[in-house]
Design an enzyme around this catalytic site. Structure first.
Site, PDB file in Angstrom:
ATOM      1  N   LYS A   1       0.855  -1.183   0.000  1.00 53.12           N
ATOM      2  CA  LYS A   1       0.000   0.000   0.000  1.00 53.12           C
ATOM      3  C   LYS A   1       0.893   1.236   0.000  1.00 53.12           C
ATOM      4  CE  LYS A   1      -3.998  -2.077   2.301  1.00 53.12           C
ATOM      5  NZ  LYS A   1      -4.952  -1.964   3.429  1.00 53.12           N
TER       6      LYS A   1
ATOM      7  N   HIS B   1       0.898   7.420   2.481  1.00 54.35           N
ATOM      8  CA  HIS B   1       0.043   8.563   2.186  1.00 54.35           C
ATOM      9  C   HIS B   1       0.347   9.725   3.124  1.00 54.35           C
ATOM     10  CE1 HIS B   1      -2.246   7.279   5.674  1.00 54.35           C
ATOM     11  NE2 HIS B   1      -2.515   6.113   5.106  1.00 54.35           N
TER      12      HIS B   1
ATOM     13  N   HIS C   1       0.916   8.969   6.747  1.00 52.27           N
ATOM     14  CA  HIS C   1       2.240   8.423   7.059  1.00 52.27           C
ATOM     15  C   HIS C   1       3.280   9.535   7.128  1.00 52.27           C
ATOM     16  CE1 HIS C   1       0.447   4.608   5.326  1.00 52.27           C
ATOM     17  NE2 HIS C   1       0.931   4.206   6.481  1.00 52.27           N
TER      18      HIS C   1
END
Length: 398
Positions: A124, A127, A130
């Site tokens: 994943k 984003h 994070h």
């Protein structure tokens, strides 16, 4: 370091018996530093604070090294305000530059803190959430290191769970090796999003995904190979992200999968000690004594959960590192899960370290809703960094 230098200078210049405390003056005072030592000495010398302050200031001006102070002034009711010369500032900045990011060099206290942050999910994208997490975790780590702590930086990877069954199914159905090599995470995310869209039309995909994850849990060679490949690609992306943010590499990146072998004995222990009981086919730990809802440690289908793996992880950390503190830099939405973990840790006497949840709010999308990878509406951290860089360049070029 600078405050210590100033304190020593005043002590020696004015021939004081002890080092004065150097503080930062309140807003509105133009001086760089200040000391109230005169007010403390006034009682001993039976003089007014202003008189004592004037005497000390005079001696400092006379005896201090040339080029250190631009002004040494007395202010009511007895403060001595210190203003540094530009050369003194430049000297301090040069010392900081020479010392590097470890300036000032503070001896280790012997304490050890584990800081868990980033906690990225395999396959994943990193984003905007994070990005915030990484900055917070790295800042805390640097502050602790600068104060003399030994810090173990830990990226607790989300590298286990039924999502890998979905990813394996999606890869076999729609995966393209060329796209995977070109941009691994983007392709894996696209596959994950497509799986959920296709599953809305074909519910059998969900059962197929559960079956593939069970095979992964049982050690199926092909599924294990895919999992390891996807994990390695994710870590390479994380490493590049850290380099761009000038964040040091993690000391540990053991994720949830590492603790799978500890789950069965842990659950057995919780049952044997009378902490766990069955509820509607699942296994829970009642936490009424802590005014918390029960913590589920095994689903009705026999699968383990985040909480179970977190307990195993905590025990591992305590055994391997003997830390004084463990800081969990995790969003505010995980507050209940953290409280349940800390409560069960207390029940199991896993309390040799202070456990702290460093929480922060959600980063929401323009719609005001939480980002979702499965819906494909996340804002990648790289996009934020690219835009910030573009704006900075524009400002510099103006």
């Amino acid at each position: 370091m600078l405050r210590e230098l100033l304190a020593d200078t005043i002590m020696q210049s004015a021939q004081l018996a002890e080092r004065p405390e150097i503080t930062t003056p309140p807003p509105g005072v133009s001086a760089h530093f200040s000391t109230a030592v005169a007010m403390r000495l006034a009682k001993q010398e039976k003089k007014s604070p202003m008189e004592v302050a004037a005497a000390i200031a005079s001696k400092v001006q006379e005896n201090a090294p040339f080029g250190l102070f631009l002004a040494v002034e007395v202010a009511a009711p007895g403060f001595i305000n210190l203003t540094l010369t530009p050369d003194a500032h430049r000297g301090v900045l040069a010392e900081i530059r020479e010392g590097g990011e470890r300036y000032p060099a503070i001896p280790r206290k012997g304490g050890r803190t584990i800081v868990e942050f980033l906690s990225a999910n395999v396959a994943k994208p990193l984003h905007v959430g994070h990005l915030r997490n990484a900055v917070l975790g790295d800042s805390l780590s640097r502050i602790l290191e600068a104060s003399g702590e030994e810090v173990v930086r830990w990226n607790y990877l989300g590298d286990w769970g039924t999502q890998f069954g979905k990813l394996i199914v999606a890869w076999r159905r729609w995966g393209q090796e060329e796209e995977l090599q070109k941009n691994p995470i983007a392709h894996l995310v696209a596959l994950y999003v497509r799986f959920h869209k296709e599953a809305e039309k074909d519910s059998s995909l969900e059962e197929e995904a559960r079956s593939e994850f069970r095979k992964l849990e049982e050690g199926d060679a092909e599924n294990r190979h895919l999992w390891e490949r996807f994990r390695a690609m994710t870590i390479r992306g994380i490493d590049a992200f850290l380099v761009r943010l000038e964040i040091p590499p993690f000391d540990e990146d053991k994720g949830e999968a590492f603790f799978e072998g500890d789950i069965t004995p842990l659950i057995a222990e919780l049952q044997e000690r009378g902490f766990a009981k069955e509820s509607e086919g699942a296994l829970i730990v009642p936490l009424d004594a802590y005014n918390l809802p029960p913590g589920m440690i095994r689903k009705s289908d026999g699968g383990s959960l985040y909480l179970t793996r977190d307990i195993a992880n905590l025990r591992y950390r305590l055994d391997k590192y003997s830390p004084q503190r463990i800081l969990y830099v995790i969003g505010n939405e995980q507050s209940l899960a953290m409280e349940q973990l800390f409560a069960i840790a207390a029940m199991l006497k896993l309390d040799s370290a202070q456990l702290r949840h460093v929480k922060y709010g959600l980063v929401l999308g323009e719609s005001g809703k939480k980002f979702s990878t499965r819906e494909g509406n996340t804002v990648a951290a790289e996009e934020i960094l690219d835009e910030a860089q573009r704006r900075a360049v524009n400002i510099v070029n103006e």
